[in-house]
Write an enzyme that holds these catalytic residues in place. Structure first.
Site, short mmCIF file in Angstrom:
data_model
loop_
_atom_site.label_atom_id
_atom_site.label_comp_id
_atom_site.label_asym_id
_atom_site.label_seq_id
_atom_site.Cartn_x
_atom_site.Cartn_y
_atom_site.Cartn_z
N ASP A 92 -21.22 -12.25 -66.37
CA ASP A 92 -22.34 -11.43 -67.05
C ASP A 92 -22.86 -12.20 -68.12
O ASP A 92 -22.15 -13.10 -68.74
CB ASP A 92 -21.68 -10.39 -67.59
N ASP A 298 -18.40 -2.77 -61.47
CA ASP A 298 -17.36 -3.55 -62.46
C ASP A 298 -17.45 -2.68 -63.72
O ASP A 298 -18.41 -1.74 -63.78
CB ASP A 298 -17.65 -5.08 -62.95
N CYS A 336 0.04 5.57 -54.27
CA CYS A 336 -0.35 4.51 -54.81
C CYS A 336 0.83 3.45 -54.72
O CYS A 336 1.85 3.92 -55.05
CB CYS A 336 -0.64 4.49 -56.22
N CYS A 338 1.18 0.50 -56.48
CA CYS A 338 1.50 -0.19 -57.68
C CYS A 338 2.63 -0.05 -58.15
O CYS A 338 3.52 0.77 -57.88
CB CYS A 338 0.28 -0.06 -58.75
N CYS A 341 3.88 3.38 -59.96
CA CYS A 341 4.12 4.37 -59.18
C CYS A 341 5.32 4.16 -58.12
O CYS A 341 6.02 5.26 -58.01
CB CYS A 341 2.88 4.61 -58.32
#
Length: 405
Positions: A92, A298, A336, A338, A341
């Site tokens: 950006d 994003d 999930c 991850c 979790c």
């Protein structure tokens, strides 16, 4: 432009499944990009980001320009090598930082004059300077410098900012093409410690050549349909772009106004180019945007919220520090993959947060990113199946039913 391309298929209404090809790989869209402002997603390694499902990440040219310096990034082989990320990247320009740090800057037709928050030094940030910075950093996709103003601004102010953004886009384009043709200015003054490997900028034959990059313009115009239409017309008349971004949203306007702006923009944007919606990253907003034909997204919110204890679940947002989680042995969600979790329960995660253990914010930020990556994977799967609209409606109904807990 070599190394870039976009194709799409399996449209379900305005939503579409796509593939955006860059010199560092192809991104399946719709896709969410984690924000690595300083060429690092705060608190997380690139290996963790990749394992979470990220295909493309972004960094911020404004921050990298201030520290460690865009020439330093270039001297280490560009942002991919510097950050140890071998996939596609985007920078950006810093337009949002200019907007958010209003007390430090002055905006005029030439560009932006601002003082660094780091040391108070004065800087001139022009469209030409931004192109030089972003070409030094070396991300696959780079953004124009635009003028972003507050959500809810009057029509006249939004018109003036949109028109200035178009004029700055033309200056960005001219400088981008000049750098492609004439090469980058040499880097001098960087001293390597004795015994350390040489910097990439020592290769005087190859270093001036900027890597293949795609410059994306940014649609502006607030929530005014006529201004958004005029912005898109101006962008399409000014060049053949590899992709187009929609900016200036999620800055204080009502959600329905944001969704209405998606509806205005999407039918006017080329179908054969990726559409990047800047700064939007809540689960419901992503699905609403995909439904309206957006491809790339994003936002810093998922990781920032995670670091402060708010996490996404299928049943809405959960605030892990609440006392109701003190004796809760359930995972954040059963759906999930991850580490938060699959390895820990809510009680332990709450304990980490209230005792200010650094592991807690890391785990929750990683969870939010993993959650969004999985959501985008599901969106792509249902686009392939042809039932995106019904799946999305069902998903949103459950997510919104209980609200934040």
């Amino acid at each position: 432009m070599t190394g870039f391309g976009f194709r799409h298929s399996h449209a379900n209404g305005s939503a579409r499944l796509g593939w955006f090809t860059t010199p560092h790989g192809t991104i399946e869209t719709p896709a969410f990009m984690p924000v690595g402002t300083h060429a690092s997603v705060r608190g997380l390694s690139m290996q963790e980001i990749r394992a979470a499902g990220a295909q493309m990440i972004l960094a911020n040219a404004y921050h990298l320009y201030l520290r460690p310096g865009d020439e330093m990034v270039r001297a280490f082989g560009g942002v991919h090598a510097f950050a140890r990320w071998d996939g596609p990247m985007l920078t950006d320009s810093g337009g949002y930082q200019v907007f958010s740090l209003a007390r430090y800057r002055q905006v005029n037709e030439a560009g932006v004059e601002f003082r660094s928050k780091l040391d108070g030094s004065l800087h001139q940030y022009t469209p030409e300077k931004v192109m030089q910075i972003e070409r030094n950093i070396g991300a696959d996709v780079i953004m124009q410098l635009d003028e972003l103003i507050e959500g809810g601004s009057a029509h006249r102010a939004s018109y003036l900012a949109m028109q200035r953004s178009l004029r700055w886009l033309e200056r960005c384009r001219v400088e981008f093409e000049r750098l492609s043709r004439d090469g980058r200015a040499p880097v001098t003054g960087l001293v390597v410690p004795e015994g350390a490997p040489p910097l990439f900028t020592r290769d005087v034959d190859r270093d001036p050549l900027a890597p293949p990059q795609a410059l994306f313009p940014i649609v502006q115009g607030g929530t005014y349909p006529d201004l958004r239409t005029a912005s898109i017309e101006g962008i399409l008349n000014s060049g053949d772009w590899e992709g187009i971004a929609v900016g200036g949203l999620s800055v204080g306007e009502a959600k329905q106004a944001m969704y209405d702006t998606f509806d205005t923009c999407a039918p006017l944007l080329p179908v054969n180019k990726p559409r990047y919606l800047m700064g939007v990253g809540f689960p419901d907003d992503l699905l609403e945007a995909v439904s309206r034909g957006m491809d790339l997204f994003d936002c810093v919110a998922p990781t920032r919220m995670g670091r402060h204890g708010t996490v996404f679940t299928r049943d809405g947002k959960v605030q892990i520090q609440k006392s109701s989680n003190r004796t809760d042995r359930r995972p954040l969600t059963d759906e999930c993959a991850c580490p938060a979790c699959t390895q820990y329960d809510r009680a332990y995660l709450r304990h980490l947060m209230v005792t200010e253990e650094p592991l807690g914010p890391r785990l929750l930020a990683l969870h939010n990113l993993t959650f969004l990556m999985a959501l985008m994977t599901s969106a792509r799967e249902h686009l392939l199946l042809g039932d995106y609209a019904s799946w999305s409606a069902s998903w949103l109904a459950r997510y919104r039913a209980k609200g934040q807990r």
